[in-house]
Design a protein around this motif. Structure first.
Motif, PDB file in Angstrom:
ATOM      1  N   ARG A 193       0.604  -5.489   7.601  1.00 26.43           N
ATOM      2  CA  ARG A 193       2.025  -5.696   7.361  1.00 26.43           C
ATOM      3  C   ARG A 193       2.783  -5.796   8.680  1.00 26.43           C
ATOM      4  O   ARG A 193       3.017  -4.799   9.339  1.00 26.43           O
ATOM      5  CB  ARG A 193       2.558  -4.534   6.509  1.00 26.43           C
ATOM      6  CG  ARG A 193       2.017  -4.533   5.088  1.00 26.43           C
ATOM      7  CD  ARG A 193       1.959  -3.144   4.501  1.00 26.43           C
ATOM      8  NE  ARG A 193       0.948  -2.336   5.159  1.00 26.43           N
ATOM      9  CZ  ARG A 193       0.713  -1.064   4.895  1.00 26.43           C
ATOM     10  NH1 ARG A 193       1.445  -0.437   4.001  1.00 26.43           N
ATOM     11  NH2 ARG A 193      -0.244  -0.416   5.541  1.00 26.43           N
ATOM     12  N   LYS A 208     -11.553   6.453  -1.115  1.00 24.72           N
ATOM     13  CA  LYS A 208     -12.046   5.212  -0.502  1.00 24.72           C
ATOM     14  C   LYS A 208     -12.757   5.532   0.803  1.00 24.72           C
ATOM     15  O   LYS A 208     -12.481   6.552   1.445  1.00 24.72           O
ATOM     16  CB  LYS A 208     -10.922   4.223  -0.284  1.00 24.72           C
ATOM     17  CG  LYS A 208      -9.832   4.715   0.647  1.00 24.72           C
ATOM     18  CD  LYS A 208      -9.490   3.714   1.679  1.00 24.72           C
ATOM     19  CE  LYS A 208      -8.272   4.134   2.486  1.00 24.72           C
ATOM     20  NZ  LYS A 208      -8.449   3.904   3.920  1.00 24.72           N
ATOM     21  N   CYS A 260       0.864  -1.191   0.000  1.00 25.55           N
ATOM     22  CA  CYS A 260       0.000   0.000   0.000  1.00 25.55           C
ATOM     23  C   CYS A 260       0.891   1.228   0.000  1.00 25.55           C
ATOM     24  O   CYS A 260       1.984   1.205   0.594  1.00 25.55           O
ATOM     25  CB  CYS A 260      -0.900   0.010   1.234  1.00 25.55           C
ATOM     26  SG  CYS A 260      -1.904   1.519   1.325  1.00 25.55           S
ATOM     27  N   GLN A 261       0.403   2.304  -0.650  1.00 24.68           N
ATOM     28  CA  GLN A 261       1.208   3.528  -0.695  1.00 24.68           C
ATOM     29  C   GLN A 261       1.364   4.161   0.685  1.00 24.68           C
ATOM     30  O   GLN A 261       2.342   4.846   0.948  1.00 24.68           O
ATOM     31  CB  GLN A 261       0.618   4.539  -1.687  1.00 24.68           C
ATOM     32  CG  GLN A 261      -0.602   5.310  -1.226  1.00 24.68           C
ATOM     33  CD  GLN A 261      -1.833   4.462  -1.096  1.00 24.68           C
ATOM     34  OE1 GLN A 261      -1.926   3.431  -1.735  1.00 24.68           O
ATOM     35  NE2 GLN A 261      -2.788   4.881  -0.269  1.00 24.68           N
ATOM     36  N   GLY A 291      -9.046   0.338  -1.618  1.00 27.42           N
ATOM     37  CA  GLY A 291      -8.034   0.830  -0.690  1.00 27.42           C
ATOM     38  C   GLY A 291      -6.883  -0.141  -0.541  1.00 27.42           C
ATOM     39  O   GLY A 291      -7.095  -1.347  -0.418  1.00 27.42           O
ATOM     40  N   GLY A 292      -5.693   0.400  -0.549  1.00 23.39           N
ATOM     41  CA  GLY A 292      -4.506  -0.421  -0.360  1.00 23.39           C
ATOM     42  C   GLY A 292      -3.964  -1.041  -1.633  1.00 23.39           C
ATOM     43  O   GLY A 292      -2.856  -1.572  -1.630  1.00 23.39           O
ATOM     44  N   PRO A 326      -5.904   4.630  -3.204  1.00 27.86           N
ATOM     45  CA  PRO A 326      -6.660   5.768  -2.690  1.00 27.86           C
ATOM     46  C   PRO A 326      -6.457   5.972  -1.189  1.00 27.86           C
ATOM     47  O   PRO A 326      -6.180   5.014  -0.461  1.00 27.86           O
ATOM     48  CB  PRO A 326      -8.114   5.355  -2.958  1.00 27.86           C
ATOM     49  CG  PRO A 326      -8.087   3.861  -2.863  1.00 27.86           C
ATOM     50  CD  PRO A 326      -6.745   3.436  -3.420  1.00 27.86           C
ATOM     51  N   GLY A 328      -1.159   1.904   8.605  1.00 27.60           N
ATOM     52  CA  GLY A 328      -1.408   3.168   7.916  1.00 27.60           C
ATOM     53  C   GLY A 328      -2.427   4.067   8.604  1.00 27.60           C
ATOM     54  O   GLY A 328      -3.089   3.675   9.565  1.00 27.60           O
ATOM     55  N   GLY A 329      -2.552   5.281   8.059  1.00 29.22           N
ATOM     56  CA  GLY A 329      -3.410   6.300   8.672  1.00 29.22           C
ATOM     57  C   GLY A 329      -4.896   5.983   8.574  1.00 29.22           C
ATOM     58  O   GLY A 329      -5.662   6.299   9.486  1.00 29.22           O
ATOM     59  N   GLY A 330      -5.317   5.356   7.466  1.00 31.85           N
ATOM     60  CA  GLY A 330      -6.751   5.085   7.287  1.00 31.85           C
ATOM     61  C   GLY A 330      -7.275   4.180   8.381  1.00 31.85           C
ATOM     62  O   GLY A 330      -8.336   4.437   8.961  1.00 31.85           O
ATOM     63  N   CYS A 331      -6.524   3.133   8.687  1.00 29.14           N
ATOM     64  CA  CYS A 331      -6.992   2.230   9.747  1.00 29.14           C
ATOM     65  C   CYS A 331      -6.690   2.808  11.127  1.00 29.14           C
ATOM     66  O   CYS A 331      -7.451   2.592  12.075  1.00 29.14           O
ATOM     67  CB  CYS A 331      -6.436   0.826   9.572  1.00 29.14           C
ATOM     68  SG  CYS A 331      -4.663   0.725   9.396  1.00 29.14           S
ATOM     69  N   ALA A 361      -4.229  -4.852   4.564  1.00 30.89           N
ATOM     70  CA  ALA A 361      -2.786  -4.749   4.268  1.00 30.89           C
ATOM     71  C   ALA A 361      -2.031  -4.793   5.600  1.00 30.89           C
ATOM     72  O   ALA A 361      -1.395  -3.829   6.012  1.00 30.89           O
ATOM     73  CB  ALA A 361      -2.494  -3.464   3.508  1.00 30.89           C
ATOM     74  N   CYS A 364      -5.913  -2.795   8.763  1.00 33.69           N
ATOM     75  CA  CYS A 364      -6.564  -3.072   7.480  1.00 33.69           C
ATOM     76  C   CYS A 364      -6.150  -4.436   6.928  1.00 33.69           C
ATOM     77  O   CYS A 364      -5.306  -5.114   7.516  1.00 33.69           O
ATOM     78  CB  CYS A 364      -6.165  -1.985   6.497  1.00 33.69           C
ATOM     79  SG  CYS A 364      -4.376  -1.725   6.439  1.00 33.69           S
ATOM     80  N   GLY A 394     -11.364   1.793   7.098  1.00 37.74           N
ATOM     81  CA  GLY A 394     -10.025   1.274   7.423  1.00 37.74           C
ATOM     82  C   GLY A 394      -9.596   0.192   6.460  1.00 37.74           C
ATOM     83  O   GLY A 394      -8.770  -0.650   6.798  1.00 37.74           O
ATOM     84  N   CYS A 395     -10.173   0.205   5.239  1.00 40.51           N
ATOM     85  CA  CYS A 395      -9.873  -0.802   4.213  1.00 40.51           C
ATOM     86  C   CYS A 395     -10.174  -2.208   4.711  1.00 40.51           C
ATOM     87  O   CYS A 395      -9.272  -3.048   4.855  1.00 40.51           O
ATOM     88  CB  CYS A 395      -8.444  -0.674   3.706  1.00 40.51           C
ATOM     89  SG  CYS A 395      -8.202   0.817   2.746  1.00 40.51           S
TER      90      CYS A 395
HETATM   91  S1  SF4 Z   1      -4.777  -0.527   3.050  1.00 36.11           S
HETATM   92 FE1  SF4 Z   1      -6.038   1.270   3.444  1.00 36.11          FE
HETATM   93  S2  SF4 Z   1      -6.053   1.599   5.675  1.00 36.11           S
HETATM   94 FE2  SF4 Z   1      -4.384   0.186   5.142  1.00 36.11          FE
HETATM   95  S3  SF4 Z   1      -2.609   1.507   5.013  1.00 36.11           S
HETATM   96 FE3  SF4 Z   1      -3.437   1.259   2.941  1.00 36.11          FE
HETATM   97  S4  SF4 Z   1      -4.853   2.990   2.642  1.00 36.11           S
HETATM   98 FE4  SF4 Z   1      -4.406   2.837   4.830  1.00 36.11          FE
END
Ligand code: SF4
Length: 522
Positions: free
Chosen positions: A279, A433, A63-64, A456-457, A408, A143-146, A277, A275, A187-188
């Motif tokens: 990791r 997303k 994921c970015q 997402g991801g 996204p 990541g920030g989304g989750c 992703a 999420c 949070g994907c």
């Molecule tokens: S998969 Fe979604 S929540 Fe997880 S780090 Fe990537 S953008 Fe953020």
């Protein structure tokens, strides 16, 4: 000092960012198998599976958003922790330079990005001593989304759809289900939750995040918590939030619960949402050399099991024949013809814009013509020169930008600005997303625009839809926040908010709320 310590940590970071651990792969493979391929959930999971394989095969970030690097380090007595911390920080900067980590460390007062993931509080490194002769380093990239969907409850509390949550395990159960419901697809999803019962506000969150270092298939040694984990897995998946919040059979791939003692006056339930992703990896290092002696969470001697057959990955997005092809710039008529559930494939010009760009556009004219345009909520990982994923950037000159990862970002952060920006500059398509709120929904109707949910991801998958970087504006905001000018081809996304007042996100939230209410026990 340990001559191989630095290289080992760089390798740990690179592997964690690019190669999902086997237990998460297994969970995602069974989520994929559970969905019909032609459904929204099935298509989303298919893209995710392709993305996982693509990231591993090209050593690119899954994921970015490579998240907040968090290291948990156990060292033998006598180890020099000051030196190790410096080495870990230098390894983080090196992995950032190599494009394995996105520059993610931002000055909270000025908004300036340090560019190398170093700054006050970043990365997070916790040391502990232990009785073993070797060094253990575990790493999670969250990541920030989750991270934004984490939740903390102080019991007793009143919860939507579930009523009162008391200071009991039943109250804990309600909090966890409530947190999963609140997260929806932001949070994907499908995601996993680490939970701490008790502690104080700070230790509760730390212990909740620590649960994410457990494998998804382990069984809690505390029988009461093992039972609760199993119940949550069953009930959370009955909510049918599904991948990306599109509705579907899998909303949660893991629930791991720990407990800490608490003050008599406090009863916190802290929830760390991660999420798909997910990791996290770890290594054992030789204490004399710093070389990697063994890996945690995976058997380095076993080959990685791909999510999909190579020909499926090569075939790309699984089409049904019902996709709508859109070439940017896009007209109001084209947008008004779209409705929730349509799958579109976009080609042509697209501009990225996230938090800093939206704030900027509220006060300044855009640096490009956005009329009829496509605005992508995305903070890519970028580099200069040839060699982008999937051939993107092939033959590029040394000073030419290429995109290494470009999924996204969470759109709801732009809710206060989006409707105004759409109206002011004539934007027709917003891609992100997790969906947006009522203000944006009304703005889409008023201005004639749509919101598309990308997966997402799926940063490697979408990077391969980008043919070229044609320019960049607002670089003073740092590379993730700059406005990138992209030429894309057949970029897939799903209409989840249309120009007729319909929102899939609102519908799924309401439907899952009804199921949530049915899970109340008397
Ligand atoms: S998969 Fe979604 S929540 Fe997880 S780090 Fe990537 S953008 Fe953020």
């Amino acid at each position: 000092m340990l001559p191989n310590f630095f290289a080992s940590v760089v390798e740990l970071i690179a592997e964690t960012s690019t190669n999902l651990p086997p237990d998460v792969r297994v969970a995602m493979a069974s989520a994929l198998a559970a969905e019909e391929p032609a459904t929204r959930a099935g298509q989303a999971l298919s893209i995710i599976a392709q993305n996982i394989d693509q990231a591993e095969s090209c050593d690119g970030p899954i994921c970015q958003d490579t998240g907040m690097p968090t290291f948990e380090v156990n060292v033998p007595v006598g180890a020099n922790q000051i030196w190790m911390r410096r080495q870990i920080r230098e390894a983080v900067a090196e992995a950032t330079r190599q494009g394995k980590l996105r520059p993610n460390s931002v000055d909270s007062i000025t908004g300036e990005n340090s560019g190398n993931n170093l700054g006050p509080g970043t990365p997070i490194v916790h040391f502990d001593q232990w009785d073993e002769p070797h060094i253990e380093i575990k790493l999670i990239l969250k990541g920030g989304g989750c991270e934004n969907t984490n939740a903390q409850y102080a019991l007793p509390a009143e919860l939507d759809h579930l009523g009162r949550a008391d200071r009991t395990l039943e109250g804990v159960r309600k909090c966890i289900l409530h947190a999963v419901w609140k997260a929806q697809g932001k949070g994907c999803s499908p995601g996993a939750v680490g939970v701490c019962v008790g502690g104080d506000r700070t230790s509760g969150y730390l212990h909740a995040k620590a649960q994410l270092f457990r494998t998804l298939d382990d069984v809690n040694p505390d029988g009461r918590l093992a039972t609760l984990e199993a119940e949550i897995m069953d009930e959370a998946n009955r909510l049918a939030i599904g991948p990306m919040g599109f509705s579907g059979k899998t909303s949660l791939i893991g629930c791991k619960i720990g407990a800490l003692n608490r003050l008599p006056a406090s009863f916190f339930v802290s929830i760390a949402y991660d999420c798909w992703a997910f990791r996290r990896l770890g290594v054992h290092l030789d204490a004399a050399t710093g070389s990697i002696a063994s890996w945690l969470y995976r058997d380095a001697g076993k080959p990685v099991v791909p999510m999909l057959a190579p020909d499926v990955v090569a075939a790309g997005f699984p089409r049904t024949g019902r996709e709508v092809m859109l070439q940017a710039p896009i007209t109001e008529g084209q947008v008004r013809a779209l409705k929730v559930g349509d799958v579109v494939l976009i080609s042509g010009r697209m501009f990225t814009g996230r938090d800093a760009v939206h704030t900027h556009l509220m006060k300044h004219e855009p640096p490009v013509d956005l009329n009829g345009g496509v605005l992508y909520h995305c903070g890519p990982v970028v580099a200069k020169g040839a060699g982008g994923p999937g051939g993107q950037g092939a033959g590029a000159a040394e000073d030419e930008w290429r995109i290494l990862a470009a999924g996204p970002t969470t759109s709801i952060r732009e809710e206060p600005y989006q409707a105004d920006i759409i109206k002011r500059y004539g934007i027709r398509v917003v891609i992100g997303k997790g969906g947006m709120g009522p203000r944006t929904l009304a703005g889409l109707k008023d201005s004639g625009a749509v919101y598309l949910n990308a997966i997402g991801g799926a940063a490697q998958f979408y990077a391969r839809c980008i043919e070229r970087v044609t320019g960049v504006s607002l670089m003073e905001f740092g590379t993730p926040e700059a406005m990138w000018h992209l030429d894309v081809k057949d970029f897939p996304a799903i209409v989840t908010m249309d120009s007729h007042g319909n929102s899939l996100h609102r519908d799924v939230e309401q439907a899952s709320g009804t199921v949530l209410a049915s899970l109340t026990r008397t």
